[in-house]
Write a protein that holds these residues in place. Structure first.
Motif, PDB file in Angstrom:
ATOM      1  N   PHE A 126      87.897 -29.400 -17.673  1.00 12.76           N
ATOM      2  CA  PHE A 126      89.011 -29.876 -16.917  1.00 12.76           C
ATOM      3  C   PHE A 126      88.729 -31.274 -16.506  1.00 12.76           C
ATOM      4  O   PHE A 126      87.584 -31.630 -16.132  1.00 12.76           O
ATOM      5  CB  PHE A 126      89.052 -29.043 -15.572  1.00 12.76           C
ATOM      6  CG  PHE A 126      90.309 -29.468 -14.609  1.00 12.76           C
ATOM      7  CD1 PHE A 126      91.426 -29.102 -14.775  1.00 12.76           C
ATOM      8  CD2 PHE A 126      89.917 -30.622 -13.769  1.00 12.76           C
ATOM      9  CE1 PHE A 126      92.549 -29.581 -13.803  1.00 12.76           C
ATOM     10  CE2 PHE A 126      91.090 -30.946 -12.964  1.00 12.76           C
ATOM     11  CZ  PHE A 126      92.248 -30.547 -13.050  1.00 12.76           C
ATOM     12  N   SER A 127      89.804 -32.097 -16.761  1.00 18.88           N
ATOM     13  CA  SER A 127      89.794 -33.409 -16.026  1.00 18.88           C
ATOM     14  C   SER A 127      91.004 -33.942 -15.526  1.00 18.88           C
ATOM     15  O   SER A 127      92.121 -33.408 -15.720  1.00 18.88           O
ATOM     16  CB  SER A 127      89.378 -34.554 -17.024  1.00 18.88           C
ATOM     17  OG  SER A 127      88.723 -35.716 -16.283  1.00 18.88           O
ATOM     18  N   ALA A 128      91.069 -35.039 -14.791  1.00 18.44           N
ATOM     19  CA  ALA A 128      92.059 -35.796 -14.272  1.00 18.44           C
ATOM     20  C   ALA A 128      92.127 -37.275 -13.926  1.00 18.44           C
ATOM     21  O   ALA A 128      91.119 -37.544 -13.886  1.00 18.44           O
ATOM     22  CB  ALA A 128      92.707 -34.830 -12.719  1.00 18.44           C
ATOM     23  N   ILE A 129      93.352 -37.713 -13.895  1.00 16.23           N
ATOM     24  CA  ILE A 129      93.241 -39.170 -13.527  1.00 16.23           C
ATOM     25  C   ILE A 129      94.412 -39.573 -12.411  1.00 16.23           C
ATOM     26  O   ILE A 129      95.570 -38.668 -12.231  1.00 16.23           O
ATOM     27  CB  ILE A 129      93.706 -40.096 -14.722  1.00 16.23           C
ATOM     28  CG1 ILE A 129      92.790 -39.685 -16.009  1.00 16.23           C
ATOM     29  CG2 ILE A 129      93.654 -41.538 -14.343  1.00 16.23           C
ATOM     30  CD1 ILE A 129      93.101 -40.570 -17.118  1.00 16.23           C
ATOM     31  N   LYS A 130      94.349 -40.149 -11.460  1.00 16.89           N
ATOM     32  CA  LYS A 130      95.216 -40.427 -10.392  1.00 16.89           C
ATOM     33  C   LYS A 130      96.205 -41.493 -11.109  1.00 16.89           C
ATOM     34  O   LYS A 130      95.665 -42.435 -11.561  1.00 16.89           O
ATOM     35  CB  LYS A 130      94.288 -41.294  -9.213  1.00 16.89           C
ATOM     36  CG  LYS A 130      93.498 -40.364  -8.385  1.00 16.89           C
ATOM     37  CD  LYS A 130      93.238 -41.052  -7.123  1.00 16.89           C
ATOM     38  CE  LYS A 130      92.399 -42.307  -7.507  1.00 16.89           C
ATOM     39  NZ  LYS A 130      90.938 -42.572  -7.552  1.00 16.89           N
ATOM     40  N   ALA A 161      96.578 -36.457 -11.442  1.00 19.35           N
ATOM     41  CA  ALA A 161      96.258 -36.013 -10.018  1.00 19.35           C
ATOM     42  C   ALA A 161      97.125 -36.944  -8.937  1.00 19.35           C
ATOM     43  O   ALA A 161      96.495 -37.708  -8.183  1.00 19.35           O
ATOM     44  CB  ALA A 161      94.618 -36.193  -9.703  1.00 19.35           C
ATOM     45  N   HIS A 171      95.976 -36.744  -5.098  1.00 20.89           N
ATOM     46  CA  HIS A 171      94.931 -37.753  -4.716  1.00 20.89           C
ATOM     47  C   HIS A 171      95.608 -39.256  -4.619  1.00 20.89           C
ATOM     48  O   HIS A 171      94.816 -39.858  -3.908  1.00 20.89           O
ATOM     49  CB  HIS A 171      93.778 -37.772  -5.865  1.00 20.89           C
ATOM     50  CG  HIS A 171      92.767 -36.680  -5.812  1.00 20.89           C
ATOM     51  ND1 HIS A 171      92.938 -35.536  -6.478  1.00 20.89           N
ATOM     52  CD2 HIS A 171      92.070 -36.205  -5.081  1.00 20.89           C
ATOM     53  CE1 HIS A 171      91.898 -34.826  -6.362  1.00 20.89           C
ATOM     54  NE2 HIS A 171      91.192 -35.165  -5.537  1.00 20.89           N
ATOM     55  N   TYR A 204      89.468 -35.854  -0.138  1.00 21.05           N
ATOM     56  CA  TYR A 204      89.464 -36.246  -1.468  1.00 21.05           C
ATOM     57  C   TYR A 204      88.711 -35.452  -2.365  1.00 21.05           C
ATOM     58  O   TYR A 204      89.082 -34.836  -3.227  1.00 21.05           O
ATOM     59  CB  TYR A 204      89.455 -37.845  -1.660  1.00 21.05           C
ATOM     60  CG  TYR A 204      89.494 -38.314  -3.129  1.00 21.05           C
ATOM     61  CD1 TYR A 204      90.554 -39.005  -3.161  1.00 21.05           C
ATOM     62  CD2 TYR A 204      88.653 -38.062  -4.260  1.00 21.05           C
ATOM     63  CE1 TYR A 204      90.578 -39.760  -4.730  1.00 21.05           C
ATOM     64  CE2 TYR A 204      88.762 -38.410  -5.187  1.00 21.05           C
ATOM     65  CZ  TYR A 204      89.899 -39.453  -5.539  1.00 21.05           C
ATOM     66  OH  TYR A 204      90.058 -39.699  -6.775  1.00 21.05           O
ATOM     67  N   MET A 209      89.173 -32.389  -5.209  1.00 23.16           N
ATOM     68  CA  MET A 209      88.826 -32.537  -6.460  1.00 23.16           C
ATOM     69  C   MET A 209      88.070 -31.013  -6.823  1.00 23.16           C
ATOM     70  O   MET A 209      88.128 -30.399  -7.782  1.00 23.16           O
ATOM     71  CB  MET A 209      88.024 -33.853  -6.488  1.00 23.16           C
ATOM     72  CG  MET A 209      87.606 -34.144  -8.024  1.00 23.16           C
ATOM     73  SD  MET A 209      87.021 -35.849  -7.927  1.00 23.16           S
ATOM     74  CE  MET A 209      85.904 -35.705  -9.518  1.00 23.16           C
ATOM     75  N   ASP A 250      90.480 -28.525  -7.724  1.00 20.61           N
ATOM     76  CA  ASP A 250      90.950 -28.860  -9.265  1.00 20.61           C
ATOM     77  C   ASP A 250      89.985 -28.114 -10.196  1.00 20.61           C
ATOM     78  O   ASP A 250      90.665 -27.411 -11.239  1.00 20.61           O
ATOM     79  CB  ASP A 250      91.119 -30.427  -9.480  1.00 20.61           C
ATOM     80  CG  ASP A 250      92.029 -31.147  -8.521  1.00 20.61           C
ATOM     81  OD1 ASP A 250      92.970 -30.649  -7.715  1.00 20.61           O
ATOM     82  OD2 ASP A 250      91.590 -32.472  -8.391  1.00 20.61           O
ATOM     83  N   ILE A 251      88.949 -28.504  -9.911  1.00 22.47           N
ATOM     84  CA  ILE A 251      87.935 -27.877 -11.086  1.00 22.47           C
ATOM     85  C   ILE A 251      87.608 -26.412 -11.010  1.00 22.47           C
ATOM     86  O   ILE A 251      87.773 -25.832 -11.831  1.00 22.47           O
ATOM     87  CB  ILE A 251      86.729 -28.646 -10.800  1.00 22.47           C
ATOM     88  CG1 ILE A 251      86.655 -30.175 -10.939  1.00 22.47           C
ATOM     89  CG2 ILE A 251      85.444 -28.137 -11.727  1.00 22.47           C
ATOM     90  CD1 ILE A 251      85.765 -31.040 -10.535  1.00 22.47           C
ATOM     91  N   VAL A 287      83.340 -31.074 -17.110  1.00 13.29           N
ATOM     92  CA  VAL A 287      84.333 -31.956 -16.357  1.00 13.29           C
ATOM     93  C   VAL A 287      83.954 -33.384 -16.812  1.00 13.29           C
ATOM     94  O   VAL A 287      83.197 -34.231 -16.465  1.00 13.29           O
ATOM     95  CB  VAL A 287      84.160 -31.864 -14.693  1.00 13.29           C
ATOM     96  CG1 VAL A 287      85.153 -32.738 -14.002  1.00 13.29           C
ATOM     97  CG2 VAL A 287      84.419 -30.500 -14.302  1.00 13.29           C
ATOM     98  N   VAL A 324      84.163 -37.270 -16.722  1.00 15.17           N
ATOM     99  CA  VAL A 324      84.652 -38.104 -15.636  1.00 15.17           C
ATOM    100  C   VAL A 324      83.888 -39.563 -15.972  1.00 15.17           C
ATOM    101  O   VAL A 324      82.807 -39.554 -16.788  1.00 15.17           O
ATOM    102  CB  VAL A 324      83.888 -37.729 -14.184  1.00 15.17           C
ATOM    103  CG1 VAL A 324      84.830 -36.301 -13.746  1.00 15.17           C
ATOM    104  CG2 VAL A 324      82.638 -37.144 -14.245  1.00 15.17           C
ATOM    105  N   GLN A 368      82.311 -40.796 -10.411  1.00 13.05           N
ATOM    106  CA  GLN A 368      82.799 -39.616  -9.964  1.00 13.05           C
ATOM    107  C   GLN A 368      81.867 -38.447 -10.148  1.00 13.05           C
ATOM    108  O   GLN A 368      81.861 -37.504  -9.703  1.00 13.05           O
ATOM    109  CB  GLN A 368      84.085 -38.797 -11.031  1.00 13.05           C
ATOM    110  CG  GLN A 368      85.340 -40.044 -10.502  1.00 13.05           C
ATOM    111  CD  GLN A 368      85.752 -39.932  -9.098  1.00 13.05           C
ATOM    112  OE1 GLN A 368      86.127 -38.767  -8.591  1.00 13.05           O
ATOM    113  NE2 GLN A 368      85.893 -41.139  -8.623  1.00 13.05           N
TER     114      GLN A 368
HETATM  115  N1  TRP Z   1      88.790 -38.530  -8.606  1.00 12.70           N
HETATM  116  C1  TRP Z   1      89.276 -38.701 -10.372  1.00 12.70           C
HETATM  117  C2  TRP Z   1      89.104 -40.399 -10.424  1.00 12.70           C
HETATM  118  O1  TRP Z   1      89.217 -41.176  -9.420  1.00 12.70           O
HETATM  119  C3  TRP Z   1      90.488 -37.922 -10.651  1.00 12.70           C
HETATM  120  C4  TRP Z   1      90.253 -36.509 -10.448  1.00 12.70           C
HETATM  121  C5  TRP Z   1      90.998 -35.919  -9.779  1.00 12.70           C
HETATM  122  C6  TRP Z   1      89.427 -35.667 -11.108  1.00 12.70           C
HETATM  123  N2  TRP Z   1      90.708 -34.543  -9.590  1.00 12.70           N
HETATM  124  C7  TRP Z   1      89.681 -34.183 -10.788  1.00 12.70           C
HETATM  125  C8  TRP Z   1      88.473 -35.843 -12.049  1.00 12.70           C
HETATM  126  C9  TRP Z   1      88.920 -33.152 -11.244  1.00 12.70           C
HETATM  127  C10 TRP Z   1      87.989 -34.814 -12.610  1.00 12.70           C
HETATM  128  C11 TRP Z   1      88.008 -33.401 -11.977  1.00 12.70           C
HETATM  129  O2  TRP Z   1      88.832 -40.628 -11.333  1.00 12.70           O
END
Ligand code: TRP
Length: 335
Positions: free
Chosen positions: A13-17, A48, A51, A134, A138, A141-142, A150, A152, A156
């Motif tokens: 799992f990963s995410a970008i704002k 994300a 976030h 925050y 996160m 999310d994970i 994850v 990152v 992070q």
């Molecule tokens: N906080 C991460 C960033 O700034 C983005 C993010 C949000 C994230 N939720 C997440 C990364 C969960 C990994 C897993 O890059």
């Protein structure tokens, strides 16, 4: 795979704002790896957006940034058929689990987060509770997806550590519920610095700063930015702590061409700075131009993009609900 058993793929799992304009640094540091992971892992990737409101953002910017980042992820190779790609706010379970996990997160451990301290200093007029919370969102999310890995950026990792602490606390208070996730920083290109100030990270919110190369910059703009990159008064193209500009350019070149800093040094042994900077710019254009073309095709039809979001959210929702129900039950909620 003895006994005809099918080995279960590990989950990523990963995410970008969706804040600011994604840069070459975002691309080389994280985004470029996501597409390829789908063969080896069971992948979920998210924009994300929840976030993004921890710092002040205009509604029209949040909306446009979100669509842009979502389309851009597809353009860099994240295939919505091979992995689950979705908008975080489309799956309500993220906010729900965040609230629940708040009660298993200690004020003291959240207060230690470097990013919270830095952002508080940068915008003292808006140190809101969301900014503080925050890392708990996160963690939600994970943990919702029982992610093993994850990917990152280095900055992070501390948040992933906090996520592990929360998971550990919950698991030992009740019973094993969450998989322990592991944060992973890609080996190369993890940190790209500004072309105009090689001591600062290449920022995605810096508007028209010539220090940041944006993924969607035109070839002309990219070339101009590289040609103007800050270097030093020496003439040798080699990496060294007192040659941060050149070192950054070598790192970028290595990440773009799949080589190492050493191989890049050898390649440019006899080049002057101007020729070197031109070659790095050309390498960036070669990688980013197809991305921009694919992106523009996706942005021609909003309805289609929204459909892809919808189908990703539906898939994520099913997985997330399963975890969330378990959590509610274990805590003692009547279901
Ligand atoms: N906080 C991460 C960033 O700034 C983005 C993010 C949000 C994230 N939720 C997440 C990364 C969960 C990994 C897993 O890059």
């Amino acid at each position: 795979m003895e006994n005809g058993q099918i080995e279960k793929k590990k989950r990523v799992f990963s995410a970008i704002k969706p804040t600011g304009n994604p840069t070459l640094g975002n691309y080389l540091g994280t985004m470029q790896y996501w597409g390829g992971m789908a063969d080896e892992y069971d992948c979920l990737f998210s924009v994300a957006d929840l976030h993004a409101i921890t710092v002040a953002i205009e509604p029209k910017d949040l909306r446009e940034n979100s669509k842009r980042l979502f389309a851009l992820l597809i353009a860099v190779g994240v295939d919505p058929e091979k992995c689950i790609l979705f908008m975080q706010s489309h799956v309500a379970a993220h906010s729900e689990l965040c609230w629940l996990l708040n009660n298993y997160t200690m004020f003291g451990e959240a207060r230690r987060m470097t990013q919270f301290k830095e952002k508080s200093e940068k915008a003292p007029e808006n140190v809101n509770v969301g900014l503080f919370d925050y890392p708990v969102l996160m963690a939600a999310d994970i943990l919702l997806y029982q992610a093993d890995i994850v990917p990152v950026g280095e900055d992070q990792l501390q948040h992933v550590e906090l996520c592990r602490n929360i998971a550990q606390r919950f698991n030992s208070r009740y019973s094993p519920t969450f998989v322990m996730p592991e944060g992973k920083v890609p080996k190369s290109g993890a940190r790209i610095y500004s072309l105009s100030d090689p001591t600062a990270k290449m920022g995605k919110s810096d508007g028209n700063d010539i220090g940041s190369v944006f993924i969607l910059d035109t070839p002309e703009v990219i070339m101009k930015k590289f040609k103007r990159a800050v270097t030093d008064s020496d003439t040798r193209v080699c990496a060294s702590p007192d040659k941060q500009g050149i070192t950054n350019l070598l790192t970028i070149y290595a990440a773009l061409t799949g080589g190492t800093v050493e191989s890049a040094e050898r390649e440019f042994e006899n080049s002057d700075y101007a020729a070197f900077k031109t070659r790095v710019g050309e390498a960036a254009v070669a990688r980013l131009e197809p991305v921009r073309t694919a992106y523009e095709r996706l942005r021609r039809n909003d309805a289609e993009l929204l459909d892809i979001m919808k189908s990703g959210a539906a898939k994520a929702e099913r997985l997330a609900r399963r975890t969330l129900e378990k959590v509610y039950k274990k805590i003692g909620f009547v279901r």
